[in-house]
Scaffold this motif. Structure first.
Motif, PDB file in Angstrom:
ATOM      1  N   ALA A   4      34.697  56.707  46.309  1.00 11.72           N
ATOM      2  CA  ALA A   4      34.303  56.008  45.026  1.00 11.72           C
ATOM      3  C   ALA A   4      33.702  54.403  45.597  1.00 11.72           C
ATOM      4  N   SER A  11      25.408  52.275  45.522  1.00 11.04           N
ATOM      5  CA  SER A  11      24.621  51.918  44.299  1.00 11.04           C
ATOM      6  C   SER A  11      24.288  50.707  44.130  1.00 11.04           C
ATOM      7  N   CYS A  15      20.379  49.014  43.836  1.00 11.81           N
ATOM      8  CA  CYS A  15      19.943  48.233  42.736  1.00 11.81           C
ATOM      9  C   CYS A  15      19.459  46.969  43.026  1.00 11.81           C
ATOM     10  N   SER A  73      21.326  38.517  36.715  1.00  7.75           N
ATOM     11  CA  SER A  73      22.837  38.270  35.974  1.00  7.75           C
ATOM     12  C   SER A  73      23.365  39.558  35.524  1.00  7.75           C
ATOM     13  N   ALA A  74      22.385  39.800  34.728  1.00 10.79           N
ATOM     14  CA  ALA A  74      23.091  41.343  33.857  1.00 10.79           C
ATOM     15  C   ALA A  74      23.648  42.373  34.717  1.00 10.79           C
ATOM     16  N   TYR A  75      22.819  42.704  35.849  1.00 15.70           N
ATOM     17  CA  TYR A  75      23.098  43.763  36.583  1.00 15.70           C
ATOM     18  C   TYR A  75      24.301  43.128  37.520  1.00 15.70           C
ATOM     19  N   VAL A  77      26.729  41.365  36.650  1.00 14.59           N
ATOM     20  CA  VAL A  77      27.912  41.371  35.660  1.00 14.59           C
ATOM     21  C   VAL A  77      28.245  42.962  35.609  1.00 14.59           C
ATOM     22  N   LEU A  78      27.264  43.654  35.467  1.00 18.88           N
ATOM     23  CA  LEU A  78      27.636  45.310  35.429  1.00 18.88           C
ATOM     24  C   LEU A  78      28.178  45.983  36.812  1.00 18.88           C
ATOM     25  N   LEU A  81      31.926  44.249  37.019  1.00 22.57           N
ATOM     26  CA  LEU A  81      32.871  44.860  36.232  1.00 22.57           C
ATOM     27  C   LEU A  81      33.338  46.318  36.660  1.00 22.57           C
ATOM     28  N   LEU A  82      32.147  47.028  37.290  1.00 24.76           N
ATOM     29  CA  LEU A  82      32.549  48.291  37.690  1.00 24.76           C
ATOM     30  C   LEU A  82      33.612  48.086  39.050  1.00 24.76           C
ATOM     31  N   TYR A  85      37.053  47.284  38.136  1.00 25.71           N
ATOM     32  CA  TYR A  85      37.792  48.324  37.842  1.00 25.71           C
ATOM     33  C   TYR A  85      38.346  49.201  38.953  1.00 25.71           C
ATOM     34  N   LEU A  86      37.228  49.393  39.890  1.00 27.46           N
ATOM     35  CA  LEU A  86      37.533  50.121  41.102  1.00 27.46           C
ATOM     36  C   LEU A  86      38.701  49.771  41.831  1.00 27.46           C
ATOM     37  N   LEU A  89      41.939  50.396  40.191  1.00 28.66           N
ATOM     38  CA  LEU A  89      42.328  51.604  40.360  1.00 28.66           C
ATOM     39  C   LEU A  89      42.921  51.680  41.859  1.00 28.66           C
TER      40      LEU A  89
END
Lengths: 116, 221, 237
Positions: A4, A11, A15, A73-75, A77-78, A81-82, A85-86, A89
């Motif tokens: 993961a 990714s 990006c 900035s938007a990407y 933040v995306l 956050l991911l 979260y990882l 986990l």
């Protein structure tokens, strides 16, 4: 979990690279500047033509630069956050593995007749 | 290769394909230029979030009906994904709003109802994190079913109350074909990410449960 | 059917008397609304809307403010009432002690109705306070009835969510701390709809956006149905 993290890192790298590669260079066409300057002069007729053009060019350049900033900035933040979260986990999994190890150590230390 | 590794590879490839299409092949939108590219992932995460909310409710209902523990693990994982995706949608939306309409936030129906949905799933996660054992599964399932009521409210909010910033539902069918293709590919990629995250989370949940039962056995022994 | 009705009325009476014993919650809510109005008045004051505005515009401004403060206080009142009801339950030995072998849906219906009645009473007191503080003197009997209608629908919805969440919190260790975190978000759509419906009524105007009424009623009904269907599950051991 490692798979993961690798997927996430790849990714994110793709990006960022693609966004940088394909972002149009900041620069505005003379046509756009002329149109913006005319609009500025309609609102403020006393403004000399040179000043209006300079003002319009500055405004359009700033606007375009800010669009890129918002996109990045938007990407960011995306992915942020991911990633967060990882991370939660991964911590949870590490905690569970540590506890499982502790438990199996407890069983190994226990005298034969008390196990099972 | 394990299933998890396969899932990670598939979702990476899907995200790679979506990013390539969005950044390299889709034309710049005339008005919004680069910032419009936020749209593809913003909308895809929004749709996937709706799906995650529905999956939470359905899996919760299945748990209540059949007592299947896997269904509860799926519901929990899906609710976490719904909360995460709702956060992504809200934050990426704020950047898009700032670049397009020069505001970070406004209280139009879609934004307001979306914030309410986010708060509801935050409540769900709080409930789930603080309950233990079988009660946790039962109560979380009930909460998940009640929370799902927000999905149609958010989706139809523009139709019901009108909106200044968001288009009405179904507008994507009137978009340019290239944009539709971009959106479809992004949606597929986000779905893969959702599935991979769910599988990972459900696996951790199952391990946690095994650990819990082992401790219980240890306590009894 | 007759047996169920008898069970319902016994449970309803029991819940209502428990609620009534904890009517201090009402006073807390009234004090809270007083604080809210005072703070708003301090920032806006000495008038909530400039006296030089035309009367109609003043009414509208006052009505918007009155509606938002009223519903904030009502939400607070709901949380306090449900806390007290959970406390009273614990003192009485838990929900199961009052079960009388009744079905989960009957217990839920009785509890929801008792809670709704108490919330309605609190809202009535809050309404009088709001009218006085905001100097609202133009309401007709029709407006008052419409306000009562909105309040009743909202109370049913708040009671439906509250009864369900209260029981859920009671079946968890330390669940009371989580009650507002779980309950308030679920009540948000109701509060939003109620405040949007009430604002034009406080200004003595018709409600233009009928979708808010639909949301208020539909949400209250759906939450009641969810509670009726799933309450038995919440009570299980």
């Amino acid at each position: 979990m490692r798979a993961a993290w690798i997927a996430f890192a790849v990714s994110f790298a793709v990006c960022t690279t693609l966004a940088f590669m394909t972002a149009a260079p900041v620069g505005v066409s003379a046509e756009d500047v002329r149109a913006e300057a005319e609009a500025t002069q309609t609102i403020n007729p006393d403004l000399p033509a040179d000043a209006a053009i300079q003002k319009a060019a500055d405004y359009l350049e700033k606007k375009q630069r800010s669009r890129l900033t918002y996109l990045f900035s938007a990407y960011l933040v995306l992915w942020g956050l991911l990633g967060l979260y990882l991370y939660t986990l991964a911590r949870k999994q590490a905690r569970i593995e540590a506890e499982l190890k502790r438990l199996s150590a407890l069983w190994e230390d226990a005298p034969e007749d008390s196990v099972g | 290769m394990t299933k998890m590794q396969a899932g990670a590879i598939v979702s990476t490839l899907a995200v790679f394909a979506a990013l390539t299409v969005v950044f390299m092949f889709l034309p710049l939108e005339a008005e919004m230029l680069e910032s419009q590219k936020i749209f593809y992932f913003h909308v895809s995460f929004a749709f996937t979030m709706f799906l995650a909310c529905i999956v939470t409710a359905v899996a919760g209902g299945y748990y209540l009906a059949r007592g299947c523990e896997l269904a509860d693990a799926v519901a929990g994982a899906s609710a976490e994904a719904a909360f995460l995706f709702a956060s992504i949608v809200l934050l990426t939306g704020m950047f898009w709003a700032r670049s397009s309409w020069n505001v970070w936030w406004n209280w139009e129906p879609r934004l307001t109802s979306m914030l309410a949905l986010w708060a509801i799933y935050a409540g769900y996660l709080l409930f789930r994190a603080n309950a233990r054992g079988e009660a946790r599964r039962r109560l979380a399932s009930v909460y998940g079913i009640a929370a799902c009521v927000m999905v149609p409210i958010v989706y139809y909010s523009i139709k019901l109350w009108g909106g200044l910033m968001h288009p009405r539902e179904g507008t994507i069918f009137d978009m340019e074909v290239s944009m539709q293709v971009g959106l479809l590919i992004s949606f597929a990629a986000v779905l893969c990410v959702y599935a991979a995250l769910m599988a990972l989370r459900a696996r951790i949940e199952t391990a946690e449960r095994r650990l819990e039962s082992l401790w219980q056995n240890e306590g009894r022994g | 059917m007759k047996h169920t009705l008898a069970q319902f009325s016994r449970l309803f009476y029991k819940d209502l008397s428990l609620q009534w014993r904890s009517r201090g919650a009402m006073a807390v809510a009234l004090l809270f609304s007083l604080t809210a109005v005072m703070l708003f008045a301090l920032v806006y004051g000495p008038f909530f809307s400039p006296p030089e505005l035309p009367m109609e515009a003043r009414r509208r401004e006052l009505a918007k403010l009155a509606s938002s403060i009223y519903w904030t206080a009502a939400a607070f009142a709901g949380v306090v009432a449900i806390y007290r009801s959970a406390e009273a339950d614990r003192e009485a030995g838990g929900i199961k002690a009052v079960r009388m072998d009744a079905d989960g849906s009957v217990i839920y219906a009785a509890r929801m109705c008792a809670l709704s009645v108490m919330l309605c009473l609190t809202q009535l007191a809050l309404g009088l306070l709001t009218a006085a503080f905001f100097d609202i003197s133009w309401l007709t009997l029709g407006d008052v009835l419409r306000l009562i209608g909105v309040g009743a629908a909202a109370s049913v919805g708040l009671g439906a969510v509250g009864a369900l969440m209260g029981a859920m919190a009671a079946s968890m260790r330390g669940g009371e701390g989580l009650l507002s975190a779980g309950m308030l978000p679920l009540q948000l759509p109701l509060l939003m709809a109620a405040s949007k419906c009430a604002a034009p009524i406080w200004a003595s105007e018709p409600i233009q956006e009928k979708a808010w009424i639909a949301l208020l009623v539909a949400y209250a009904l759906i939450m009641s149905a969810v509670g009726l269907l799933l309450f038995e599950v919440v009570l299980e051991d």
